[in-house]
Motif scaffolding. Structure first.
Motif, PDB file in Angstrom:
ATOM      1  N   ARG A   2       0.872  -1.222  -0.005  1.00 17.42           N
ATOM      2  CA  ARG A   2      -0.032   0.062   0.046  1.00 17.42           C
ATOM      3  C   ARG A   2       0.876   1.158   0.069  1.00 17.42           C
ATOM      4  N   ARG A   3       2.268   1.133   0.595  1.00 18.28           N
ATOM      5  CA  ARG A   3       2.756   2.184   0.724  1.00 18.28           C
ATOM      6  C   ARG A   3       3.413   2.600  -0.795  1.00 18.28           C
ATOM      7  N   PHE A   4       3.608   1.798  -1.172  1.00 22.92           N
ATOM      8  CA  PHE A   4       4.292   1.663  -2.787  1.00 22.92           C
ATOM      9  C   PHE A   4       3.560   2.424  -3.605  1.00 22.92           C
ATOM     10  N   THR A   5       2.099   2.353  -3.422  1.00 24.60           N
ATOM     11  CA  THR A   5       1.015   2.939  -4.413  1.00 24.60           C
ATOM     12  C   THR A   5       0.741   4.518  -4.027  1.00 24.60           C
ATOM     13  N   GLN A   6       1.045   4.938  -2.851  1.00 22.09           N
ATOM     14  CA  GLN A   6       0.821   6.305  -2.426  1.00 22.09           C
ATOM     15  C   GLN A   6       1.890   7.155  -2.406  1.00 22.09           C
ATOM     16  N   GLY A   7       1.885   8.486  -2.158  1.00 19.27           N
ATOM     17  CA  GLY A   7       2.834   9.458  -1.946  1.00 19.27           C
ATOM     18  C   GLY A   7       3.667   9.576  -3.015  1.00 19.27           C
ATOM     19  N   PHE A   8       4.911  10.198  -2.821  1.00 20.73           N
ATOM     20  CA  PHE A   8       5.712  10.452  -3.909  1.00 20.73           C
ATOM     21  C   PHE A   8       6.594   9.243  -4.860  1.00 20.73           C
ATOM     22  N   TYR A   9       6.829   8.128  -3.809  1.00 22.79           N
ATOM     23  CA  TYR A   9       7.182   7.028  -4.699  1.00 22.79           C
ATOM     24  C   TYR A   9       6.176   6.379  -5.641  1.00 22.79           C
ATOM     25  N   GLY A  10       5.074   6.457  -5.161  1.00 18.61           N
ATOM     26  CA  GLY A  10       3.951   5.762  -6.082  1.00 18.61           C
ATOM     27  C   GLY A  10       3.985   6.766  -7.331  1.00 18.61           C
ATOM     28  N   TYR A  11       4.025   8.095  -7.112  1.00 19.80           N
ATOM     29  CA  TYR A  11       4.112   8.681  -8.200  1.00 19.80           C
ATOM     30  C   TYR A  11       5.237   8.865  -9.097  1.00 19.80           C
ATOM     31  N   ALA A  12       6.253   8.623  -8.743  1.00 11.64           N
ATOM     32  CA  ALA A  12       7.510   8.414  -9.507  1.00 11.64           C
ATOM     33  C   ALA A  12       7.492   7.131 -10.091  1.00 11.64           C
ATOM     34  N   PHE A  13       7.047   5.851  -9.510  1.00 13.13           N
ATOM     35  CA  PHE A  13       6.743   4.755 -10.300  1.00 13.13           C
ATOM     36  C   PHE A  13       6.098   4.942 -11.154  1.00 13.13           C
ATOM     37  N   ALA A  14       4.778   5.543 -11.131  1.00 14.51           N
ATOM     38  CA  ALA A  14       3.889   5.611 -12.201  1.00 14.51           C
ATOM     39  C   ALA A  14       4.396   6.369 -13.478  1.00 14.51           C
ATOM     40  N   MET A  15       5.152   7.351 -13.123  1.00 14.65           N
ATOM     41  CA  MET A  15       5.632   8.102 -14.221  1.00 14.65           C
ATOM     42  C   MET A  15       6.960   7.430 -14.696  1.00 14.65           C
ATOM     43  N   MET A  16       7.639   6.680 -14.270  1.00 12.62           N
ATOM     44  CA  MET A  16       8.760   5.515 -14.962  1.00 12.62           C
ATOM     45  C   MET A  16       7.911   4.702 -15.879  1.00 12.62           C
ATOM     46  N   VAL A  17       7.066   4.112 -15.151  1.00 20.28           N
ATOM     47  CA  VAL A  17       6.050   3.075 -16.396  1.00 20.28           C
ATOM     48  C   VAL A  17       5.435   3.757 -17.402  1.00 20.28           C
ATOM     49  N   CYS A  18       4.886   5.117 -17.443  1.00 16.64           N
ATOM     50  CA  CYS A  18       4.515   5.906 -18.671  1.00 16.64           C
ATOM     51  C   CYS A  18       5.638   6.178 -19.444  1.00 16.64           C
ATOM     52  N   LEU A  19       6.766   6.625 -19.013  1.00 12.99           N
ATOM     53  CA  LEU A  19       8.068   6.981 -19.630  1.00 12.99           C
ATOM     54  C   LEU A  19       8.600   5.816 -20.365  1.00 12.99           C
ATOM     55  N   ALA A  20       8.461   4.653 -19.802  1.00  7.23           N
ATOM     56  CA  ALA A  20       9.061   3.466 -20.440  1.00  7.23           C
ATOM     57  C   ALA A  20       8.087   3.044 -21.544  1.00  7.23           C
ATOM     58  N   GLY A  21       6.760   2.947 -21.219  1.00  7.53           N
ATOM     59  CA  GLY A  21       6.088   2.558 -22.291  1.00  7.53           C
ATOM     60  C   GLY A  21       6.120   3.748 -23.729  1.00  7.53           C
ATOM     61  N   VAL A  22       6.340   4.868 -23.481  1.00  5.72           N
ATOM     62  CA  VAL A  22       6.434   5.955 -24.628  1.00  5.72           C
ATOM     63  C   VAL A  22       7.878   5.500 -25.358  1.00  5.72           C
ATOM     64  N   GLY A  23       8.734   5.304 -24.549  1.00  4.22           N
ATOM     65  CA  GLY A  23      10.499   4.953 -25.017  1.00  4.22           C
ATOM     66  C   GLY A  23      10.090   3.834 -25.981  1.00  4.22           C
ATOM     67  N   VAL A  24       9.205   2.640 -25.430  1.00  2.00           N
ATOM     68  CA  VAL A  24       9.149   1.510 -26.293  1.00  2.00           C
ATOM     69  C   VAL A  24       8.463   1.868 -27.629  1.00  2.00           C
ATOM     70  N   PHE A  25       7.336   2.695 -27.333  1.00  2.00           N
ATOM     71  CA  PHE A  25       6.639   3.030 -28.562  1.00  2.00           C
ATOM     72  C   PHE A  25       7.297   3.564 -29.681  1.00  2.00           C
ATOM     73  N   LEU A  26       8.247   4.866 -29.322  1.00  2.00           N
ATOM     74  CA  LEU A  26       9.063   5.264 -30.218  1.00  2.00           C
ATOM     75  C   LEU A  26      10.084   4.397 -30.724  1.00  2.00           C
ATOM     76  N   LEU A  27      10.420   3.257 -30.123  1.00  2.00           N
ATOM     77  CA  LEU A  27      11.546   2.487 -30.623  1.00  2.00           C
ATOM     78  C   LEU A  27      10.769   1.764 -31.807  1.00  2.00           C
ATOM     79  N   ILE A  28       9.623   1.295 -31.470  1.00  2.00           N
ATOM     80  CA  ILE A  28       9.117   0.152 -32.296  1.00  2.00           C
ATOM     81  C   ILE A  28       8.509   0.739 -33.754  1.00  2.00           C
ATOM     82  N   THR A  29       7.982   2.162 -33.622  1.00  4.14           N
ATOM     83  CA  THR A  29       7.258   2.728 -34.491  1.00  4.14           C
ATOM     84  C   THR A  29       8.050   2.975 -35.623  1.00  4.14           C
ATOM     85  N   PRO A  30       7.881   2.802 -36.961  1.00  2.07           N
ATOM     86  CA  PRO A  30       8.634   3.191 -38.050  1.00  2.07           C
ATOM     87  C   PRO A  30       8.574   4.710 -38.159  1.00  2.07           C
TER      88      PRO A  30
END
Length: 181
Positions: A2-30
């Protein structure tokens, strides 16, 4: 957990997941690394002009190397005197990727057509192209250069953001076409 999904660390983790998804998308898009300028075939407008215009039409022959015809438009109308007119505008992306336009018409008064196409009524000298004198005009606020040639039955204007050398090169390629009946 529960602590990992709340507060600053939860926010930072969610941002990292989103940025990783965008990065993968940019790498595989022609992605195209080449420039693509849409080109038009203006031969039908030339044929229509040769048939319908009261004057002999001028066309670039040949189209300059690395120039791309981007627009072609033939219009029929009436001039200020009520006469039927035929006007043709042919646009290009130049080799230096500036814009150039060939405009021609039998509209009267000829100076009115030339002034509209050049966005200026002030000649600034002249230039010789293939032994023919063209009037030079420049409109600084639009970075627009124009070459104007008044013929007995038509007016030719070569204009655009292209430099003088490119506009002169386009004017040099112009060949008069015979009338179609």
């Amino acid at each position: 957990m529960r602590r990992f999904t709340q507060g600053f660390y939860g926010y930072a983790f969610a941002m990292m997941v989103c940025l990783a998804g965008v990065g993968v998308f940019l790498l595989i898009t022609p992605q195209s690394r080449t420039e693509h300028i849409p080109s038009v075939n203006f031969s039908i407008d030339v044929a229509n002009m040769r048939r319908d215009a009261s004057y002999q039409v001028w066309t670039p022959d040949p189209v300059l190397a690395n120039w791309v015809p981007t627009s072609s438009r033939m219009t029929r109308g009436k001039d200020s005197e009520g006469r039927a007119t035929v006007t043709w505008r042919l646009g290009f992306a130049t080799a230096k990727r500036a814009h150039a336009l060939l405009a021609q018409s039998d509209e009267r008064p000829a100076a009115g057509f030339a002034n509209r196409m050049a966005n200026s009524d002030k000649p600034q000298g002249s230039v010789q192209v293939n032994g023919v004198t063209w009037e030079k005009r420049f409109r600084e606020d639009k970075n627009q250069r124009s070459l104007v040639r008044f013929l007995p039955d038509a007016t030719l204007v070569v204009t655009g953001t292209a430099q003088w050398d490119e506009l002169s090169a386009l004017a040099a390629t112009l060949k008069q076409q015979s009338k179609l009946t």
